[in-house]
Motif scaffolding. Sequence first.
Motif, PDB file in Angstrom:
ATOM      1  N   UNK A  82      39.867  30.415  45.890  1.00 31.98           N
ATOM      2  CA  UNK A  82      39.598  31.823  46.198  1.00 31.98           C
ATOM      3  C   UNK A  82      40.887  32.543  46.578  1.00 31.98           C
ATOM      4  N   UNK A  83      41.740  31.883  47.342  1.00 35.54           N
ATOM      5  CA  UNK A  83      43.024  32.481  47.720  1.00 35.54           C
ATOM      6  C   UNK A  83      43.894  32.689  46.495  1.00 35.54           C
ATOM      7  N   UNK A  84      43.903  31.726  45.597  1.00 34.88           N
ATOM      8  CA  UNK A  84      44.655  31.891  44.350  1.00 34.88           C
ATOM      9  C   UNK A  84      44.195  33.129  43.583  1.00 34.88           C
ATOM     10  N   UNK A  85      42.894  33.320  43.531  1.00 34.51           N
ATOM     11  CA  UNK A  85      42.362  34.491  42.813  1.00 34.51           C
ATOM     12  C   UNK A  85      42.869  35.772  43.453  1.00 34.51           C
ATOM     13  N   UNK A  86      42.790  35.848  44.763  1.00 34.27           N
ATOM     14  CA  UNK A  86      43.233  37.059  45.457  1.00 34.27           C
ATOM     15  C   UNK A  86      44.722  37.313  45.248  1.00 34.27           C
TER      16      UNK A  86
END
Length: 547
Positions: free
Chosen positions: A225-229
């Motif tokens: 999820x952090x990668x996506x953001x």
Amino acid sequence: MAVDYAVIVLYLAGMLAMGWWGMRRAKSKSDFLVAGRRLGPVMYSGTMAAIVLGGASTIGGVGLGYQYGLSGAWMVFTIGLGLLALSVFFSARIARLKVYTVSEMLDLRYGGSAGIISGVVMWAYTLMLAVTSTIAYATIFDVLFGMDRTLSIVLGGAIVVAYSTLGGMWSITLTDMVQFVVKTIGVLLLLLPIAVIKAGGFAEMKAQLPHDYFAPLGIGGQTVFTYVLIYSFGMLIGQDIWQRVFTARGDKVARLGGTAAGTYCLAYALAGAVIGTAAKVLYPHLGNPDDAFATIVKDALPVGVRGLVLAAALSAVMSTSSGALIACATVANNDIWSRVKGAVALRRRTAAGGAGDGGAEPGTEQAGDGDGAHDEVRGNRVFILLMGLAVIVIAIALNNVVEALTLAYNVLVGGLLVPILGGLLWKRGTAAGALASVAVGGLTVVGLMVSLGVLANEPIYYGLITSLVAYVVVSLCTRPTDPAVLDAWRARLAGRADGGGADGDPGAGASSGAAAGAPAAPDDEPEGDTAGAVALALKLPFAARRA
């Protein structure tokens, strides 16, 4: 190793030769900064893939595969997803704007009042990208030649600064296309199959490694999820990426070429993870996962092939470095220096009772003859040289810039994502809302990184939330954007605006023209294919280290 050394030396000499050739094509500001906006689909897709697949996507992607297995592909995978989203939903509109920087787009959309703050944020981001990629030369040249760290940085940085300064985007496009081909052959066609065969095939890899190495979310759902953001959203708004979109010959090239590049990134992501997983079988006790790439290249590949694969790693870093460098210089010159110079000239004119011309407006091109175009190219060359020297000095001074890059990337996404996408998607957004969004989101990110740590996940989460709330609330509480500005914005998005710049490429009006409701028009771009390529993305896998 003599054959490997010869491959590397020939590769570096070729990069300099292409820089010299590109200099002959850079006759105007448009040629120098955006390759004349003439790239066809093959060159555009190759260069776009090169810019987003940098040192971290290659060396770091293999390291994540070594540490987490196939789920280590998620970092590069989210980069590819971001590029696909940009290409499918936004690239055509971005290409029609015919500007040079993200800040000029904000000026067009909001009426000329949001550019300077966004320019400073974008400059810091691109500067740190260039610094981190330049530091990577120390690792590669140490593996190749056992060279001193400082000398490695100076040598690698000097080559990139040289060809970037000579020909600008034309030189970078040519070198990046070669780098794209080298990476494809070295990593996908050579290293990937050899690594799998050396590890005994997929059946043997599954037998020797834990089940988590083959789980889709083995790296952790929060990390994904952090990668996506950070990475997917970062692809939507980075100056380094937008500047490549501006090189497209037309809407169709930007959309289809970018989609092809994004799809390529997905394959590259999986390849890096598989190579890293194979390295885990072959070398299970490496002290640092990021050593997996260099180790498997040195120990598993034959002479000659090893030199080509190391050239592929070097090309990844060089594409990252050159793309970040020209983006940094473009922002510094067009969004910061030109605006400061224009403000000083306006004060002088006011003090003198309106006498004097005060120079060109920020974000505009000087109209007129070839001498004016030559002066603009020379000015941009100077900024690339200055930014390049600054990058080399900072890279030598810093030993670890992961936290600095994280800070720059988080501030970029936390401060600029909402006003940029809001400007493209929501007509009720205002200049006051955009400024509030940048300030509140950026300060929230910085404050939480100070209190929770730079590598914490929370700063980007809360930064985006507060940025969105500030944008919506302030926009609804302030007067709507002038209809004339919105009409000019819609006309530019549709490719219908009137007027043009000196070389047929309107950067003209990027700031002042928007406020007046009459920005300069898209130019009639000459048709034709070009040789080109894209560079960049040394986005270190810092988020993975939080998992």
